[in-house]
Scaffold this motif. Structure first.
Motif, PDB file in Angstrom:
ATOM      1  N   LYS A   2       0.827  -1.209   0.000  1.00 22.42           N
ATOM      2  CA  LYS A   2       0.000   0.000   0.000  1.00 22.42           C
ATOM      3  C   LYS A   2       0.865   1.264   0.000  1.00 22.42           C
ATOM      4  CE  LYS A   2      -4.352  -1.646   1.981  1.00 22.42           C
ATOM      5  NZ  LYS A   2      -5.190  -1.090   0.893  1.00 22.42           N
ATOM      6  N   VAL A   3       1.954   1.254   0.772  1.00 26.31           N
ATOM      7  CA  VAL A   3       2.863   2.399   0.792  1.00 26.31           C
ATOM      8  C   VAL A   3       3.475   2.607  -0.593  1.00 26.31           C
ATOM      9  CG1 VAL A   3       5.083   3.221   1.683  1.00 26.31           C
ATOM     10  CG2 VAL A   3       3.382   2.309   3.260  1.00 26.31           C
ATOM     11  N   GLN A   4       3.880   1.502  -1.232  1.00 24.51           N
ATOM     12  CA  GLN A   4       4.467   1.587  -2.568  1.00 24.51           C
ATOM     13  C   GLN A   4       3.471   2.126  -3.589  1.00 24.51           C
ATOM     14  OE1 GLN A   4       5.916  -2.373  -3.323  1.00 24.51           O
ATOM     15  NE2 GLN A   4       7.446  -2.265  -1.693  1.00 24.51           N
ATOM     16  N   LYS A   5       2.236   1.688  -3.505  1.00 25.17           N
ATOM     17  CA  LYS A   5       1.215   2.159  -4.438  1.00 25.17           C
ATOM     18  C   LYS A   5       0.980   3.655  -4.283  1.00 25.17           C
ATOM     19  CE  LYS A   5      -1.395  -2.157  -4.931  1.00 25.17           C
ATOM     20  NZ  LYS A   5      -2.679  -2.844  -4.624  1.00 25.17           N
ATOM     21  N   LYS A   6       0.975   4.131  -3.044  1.00 21.22           N
ATOM     22  CA  LYS A   6       0.780   5.566  -2.823  1.00 21.22           C
ATOM     23  C   LYS A   6       1.947   6.362  -3.405  1.00 21.22           C
ATOM     24  CE  LYS A   6      -2.323   5.704   1.179  1.00 21.22           C
ATOM     25  NZ  LYS A   6      -3.175   6.824   0.747  1.00 21.22           N
ATOM     26  N   ALA A   7       3.163   5.874  -3.202  1.00 24.29           N
ATOM     27  CA  ALA A   7       4.335   6.552  -3.754  1.00 24.29           C
ATOM     28  C   ALA A   7       4.290   6.544  -5.285  1.00 24.29           C
ATOM     29  CB  ALA A   7       5.619   5.881  -3.260  1.00 24.29           C
ATOM     30  N   ALA A   8       3.775   5.455  -5.849  1.00 22.51           N
ATOM     31  CA  ALA A   8       3.707   5.338  -7.309  1.00 22.51           C
ATOM     32  C   ALA A   8       2.753   6.358  -7.921  1.00 22.51           C
ATOM     33  CB  ALA A   8       3.285   3.924  -7.690  1.00 22.51           C
ATOM     34  N   LYS A   9       1.780   6.816  -7.138  1.00 21.52           N
ATOM     35  CA  LYS A   9       0.798   7.767  -7.665  1.00 21.52           C
ATOM     36  C   LYS A   9       1.431   9.101  -8.051  1.00 21.52           C
ATOM     37  CE  LYS A   9      -3.322   5.952  -5.366  1.00 21.52           C
ATOM     38  NZ  LYS A   9      -4.402   6.218  -4.379  1.00 21.52           N
ATOM     39  N   VAL A  10       2.583   9.418  -7.453  1.00 19.36           N
ATOM     40  CA  VAL A  10       3.264  10.665  -7.809  1.00 19.36           C
ATOM     41  C   VAL A  10       4.477  10.381  -8.696  1.00 19.36           C
ATOM     42  CG1 VAL A  10       2.458  11.903  -5.778  1.00 19.36           C
ATOM     43  CG2 VAL A  10       4.602  10.634  -5.643  1.00 19.36           C
ATOM     44  N   GLY A  11       4.535   9.180  -9.250  1.00 16.99           N
ATOM     45  CA  GLY A  11       5.584   8.836 -10.205  1.00 16.99           C
ATOM     46  C   GLY A  11       6.829   8.222  -9.618  1.00 16.99           C
ATOM     47  N   PHE A  12       6.862   8.031  -8.282  1.00 18.73           N
ATOM     48  CA  PHE A  12       8.044   7.420  -7.672  1.00 18.73           C
ATOM     49  C   PHE A  12       7.916   5.902  -7.763  1.00 18.73           C
ATOM     50  CE2 PHE A  12      10.849   6.113  -4.167  1.00 18.73           C
ATOM     51  CZ  PHE A  12      11.986   6.840  -4.505  1.00 18.73           C
ATOM     52  N   ASP A  13       8.341   5.369  -8.891  1.00 15.53           N
ATOM     53  CA  ASP A  13       8.126   3.954  -9.151  1.00 15.53           C
ATOM     54  C   ASP A  13       8.968   3.527 -10.343  1.00 15.53           C
ATOM     55  OD1 ASP A  13       7.068   1.442  -8.803  1.00 15.53           O
ATOM     56  OD2 ASP A  13       5.153   1.881  -9.778  1.00 15.53           O
ATOM     57  N   TRP A  14       9.277   2.240 -10.412  1.00 10.86           N
ATOM     58  CA  TRP A  14       9.870   1.686 -11.621  1.00 10.86           C
ATOM     59  C   TRP A  14       8.794   1.549 -12.689  1.00 10.86           C
ATOM     60  CZ3 TRP A  14      12.039  -0.561  -7.016  1.00 10.86           C
ATOM     61  CH2 TRP A  14      13.431  -0.401  -6.888  1.00 10.86           C
ATOM     62  N   ARG A  15       9.210   1.577 -13.937  1.00 12.07           N
ATOM     63  CA  ARG A  15       8.260   1.521 -15.046  1.00 12.07           C
ATOM     64  C   ARG A  15       7.981   0.109 -15.531  1.00 12.07           C
ATOM     65  NH1 ARG A  15       6.241   6.100 -13.691  1.00 12.07           N
ATOM     66  NH2 ARG A  15       7.581   7.901 -14.038  1.00 12.07           N
ATOM     67  N   ALA A  16       8.816  -0.852 -15.126  1.00 12.61           N
ATOM     68  CA  ALA A  16       8.667  -2.227 -15.612  1.00 12.61           C
ATOM     69  C   ALA A  16       9.236  -3.191 -14.579  1.00 12.61           C
ATOM     70  CB  ALA A  16       9.383  -2.390 -16.957  1.00 12.61           C
ATOM     71  N   PRO A  17       8.918  -4.476 -14.680  1.00 13.05           N
ATOM     72  CA  PRO A  17       9.415  -5.445 -13.696  1.00 13.05           C
ATOM     73  C   PRO A  17      10.917  -5.662 -13.746  1.00 13.05           C
ATOM     74  CG  PRO A  17       7.501  -6.311 -14.880  1.00 13.05           C
ATOM     75  CD  PRO A  17       7.929  -5.083 -15.597  1.00 13.05           C
ATOM     76  N   GLU A  18      11.531  -5.527 -14.929  1.00 14.71           N
ATOM     77  CA  GLU A  18      12.941  -5.894 -15.085  1.00 14.71           C
ATOM     78  C   GLU A  18      13.881  -5.128 -14.142  1.00 14.71           C
ATOM     79  OE1 GLU A  18      10.611  -7.317 -18.323  1.00 14.71           O
ATOM     80  OE2 GLU A  18      10.897  -5.256 -17.585  1.00 14.71           O
ATOM     81  N   PRO A  19      13.791  -3.800 -14.066  1.00 14.63           N
ATOM     82  CA  PRO A  19      14.684  -3.100 -13.131  1.00 14.63           C
ATOM     83  C   PRO A  19      14.403  -3.433 -11.670  1.00 14.63           C
ATOM     84  CG  PRO A  19      13.124  -1.572 -14.137  1.00 14.63           C
ATOM     85  CD  PRO A  19      13.015  -2.850 -14.888  1.00 14.63           C
ATOM     86  N   VAL A  20      13.170  -3.790 -11.360  1.00 18.23           N
ATOM     87  CA  VAL A  20      12.863  -4.196  -9.980  1.00 18.23           C
ATOM     88  C   VAL A  20      13.569  -5.513  -9.670  1.00 18.23           C
ATOM     89  CG1 VAL A  20      11.041  -4.494  -8.280  1.00 18.23           C
ATOM     90  CG2 VAL A  20      10.589  -3.164 -10.336  1.00 18.23           C
ATOM     91  N   ARG A  21      13.577  -6.418 -10.658  1.00 20.72           N
ATOM     92  CA  ARG A  21      14.269  -7.704 -10.474  1.00 20.72           C
ATOM     93  C   ARG A  21      15.766  -7.467 -10.279  1.00 20.72           C
ATOM     94  NH1 ARG A  21      16.885 -10.912  -9.115  1.00 20.72           N
ATOM     95  NH2 ARG A  21      17.045 -13.131  -9.612  1.00 20.72           N
ATOM     96  N   GLU A  22      16.318  -6.510 -11.003  1.00 21.29           N
ATOM     97  CA  GLU A  22      17.735  -6.169 -10.834  1.00 21.29           C
ATOM     98  C   GLU A  22      17.993  -5.623  -9.431  1.00 21.29           C
ATOM     99  OE1 GLU A  22      18.646  -3.469 -13.947  1.00 21.29           O
ATOM    100  OE2 GLU A  22      18.270  -4.927 -15.555  1.00 21.29           O
ATOM    101  N   GLN A  23      17.033  -4.859  -8.938  1.00 25.04           N
ATOM    102  CA  GLN A  23      17.172  -4.312  -7.585  1.00 25.04           C
ATOM    103  C   GLN A  23      17.130  -5.418  -6.537  1.00 25.04           C
ATOM    104  OE1 GLN A  23      17.943  -1.249  -6.837  1.00 25.04           O
ATOM    105  NE2 GLN A  23      17.880  -1.538  -4.613  1.00 25.04           N
ATOM    106  N   VAL A  24      16.332  -6.457  -6.789  1.00 21.38           N
ATOM    107  CA  VAL A  24      16.311  -7.609  -5.878  1.00 21.38           C
ATOM    108  C   VAL A  24      17.710  -8.207  -5.765  1.00 21.38           C
ATOM    109  CG1 VAL A  24      15.439  -9.952  -5.532  1.00 21.38           C
ATOM    110  CG2 VAL A  24      13.877  -8.151  -6.273  1.00 21.38           C
ATOM    111  N   SER A  25      18.389  -8.353  -6.904  1.00 23.05           N
ATOM    112  CA  SER A  25      19.752  -8.908  -6.895  1.00 23.05           C
ATOM    113  C   SER A  25      20.698  -8.014  -6.105  1.00 23.05           C
ATOM    114  CB  SER A  25      20.256  -9.076  -8.328  1.00 23.05           C
ATOM    115  OG  SER A  25      19.482 -10.030  -9.032  1.00 23.05           O
ATOM    116  N   ARG A  26      20.558  -6.686  -6.272  1.00 19.75           N
ATOM    117  CA  ARG A  26      21.412  -5.763  -5.529  1.00 19.75           C
ATOM    118  C   ARG A  26      21.149  -5.856  -4.030  1.00 19.75           C
ATOM    119  NH1 ARG A  26      20.621  -2.479 -10.253  1.00 19.75           N
ATOM    120  NH2 ARG A  26      18.729  -1.538  -9.394  1.00 19.75           N
TER     121      ARG A  26
END
Length: 258
Positions: A149-173
């Motif tokens: 829910k916190v992530q969804k709220k942040a995404a409403k103002v554009g603070f979000d990744w645009r696709a799953p791939e960079p999120v998966r890269e962040q998981v590795s980091r």
């Protein structure tokens, strides 16, 4: 007497200081709150299992929680069950102007936007003006749900990744940072980095349009099913098997249960 009147009467008798149940009399809002949360999860479990007779029973148990809290509030002169229902009815009508007030909402997104706007107006009237985009997420929510829910709220103002791939890269980091913390042996750092991994995985689930709670529940159920099969297939207690024997038994159970 209606069913709901009967339920209210039963609850009042259970809480009667002289003739009621000692356990029920002893309870207060704080002691009952964990049961309320537990009953909500049992409702969710019945839905997941598509066990509708069980769902009927669990919904009754959840309703009992509302009645219990309302009875305790009535005893303290705070409010009663009828007021709870009235507030709910007023809120549902107020938050659905496209149904009850003739306003326009062409699709689900418009409904959600109206809902959030009305909620903000309600908070303002109550003197609960929020200063942050991510305000308004209850701290008592289960951690996975609150993170989403916190992530969804942040995404409403554009603070979000645009696709799953960079999120998966962040998981590795984040996993690499967890490895560093493990090497340090610092407990607080390990917990902090482990939390970051979980938080990023919730973010990935959101981008994959997967409910993390449901996914984890499904994985746990799968593990439970395989573990029970593993126990059933062995002629000796699992505690007597060494590591290699346990691994072989697990692989056998996976084949037998899948």
């Amino acid at each position: 007497m209606s069913n709901i009147e009967m339920l209210l009467s039963i609850m009042a008798q259970l809480r009667d200081p002289e003739t009621g149940c000692p356990w029920d009399i002893k309870q207060d809002f704080d002691s009952i709150a964990p049961y309320t949360i537990e009953e909500a999860f049992e409702v969710a479990e019945a839905i997941a299992l598509r066990d509708y007779p069980e769902l009927k029973e669990e919904l009754g148990d959840l309703l009992l929680q509302v009645v219990f809290h309302s009875q305790m509030a009535q005893e303290q002169g705070l409010f009663d069950f009828n007021e709870v229902v009235q507030v709910l009815c007023d809120k549902m009508v107020r938050r659905h102007p496209h149904v009850f007030a003739g306003t326009q909402a062409d699709d689900e997104q418009a409904v959600k936007a109206n809902w959030e706007q009305i909620k903000q107006q309600e908070r303002t009237r109550k003197g609960r003006e929020h200063n942050s985009t991510i305000d308004g997420v209850p701290a008592g929510l289960p951690a996975l749900q609150r993170a989403g829910k916190v992530q969804k709220k942040a995404a409403k103002v554009g603070f979000d990744w645009r696709a799953p791939e960079p999120v998966r890269e962040q998981v590795s980091r984040e996993l690499a940072e967890l490895d560093e913390a493990l090497s340090s042996g610092h407990k607080d750092a390990i917990e902090d980095e482990f939390g970051d991994v979980l938080f990023t995985l919730v973010n990935l689930s959101r981008h994959l349009k997967i409910d993390p709670e449901q996914a984890l529940r499904r994985a746990t159920n799968k593990f439970e099913r395989r573990f029970r099969v593993m126990e059933a297939l062995q002629t000796r207690p699992l505690s007597l098997l060494d590591e290699s024997a346990l691994e072989a038994a697990w692989q056998e159970a996976k084949k037998a249960s899948d």
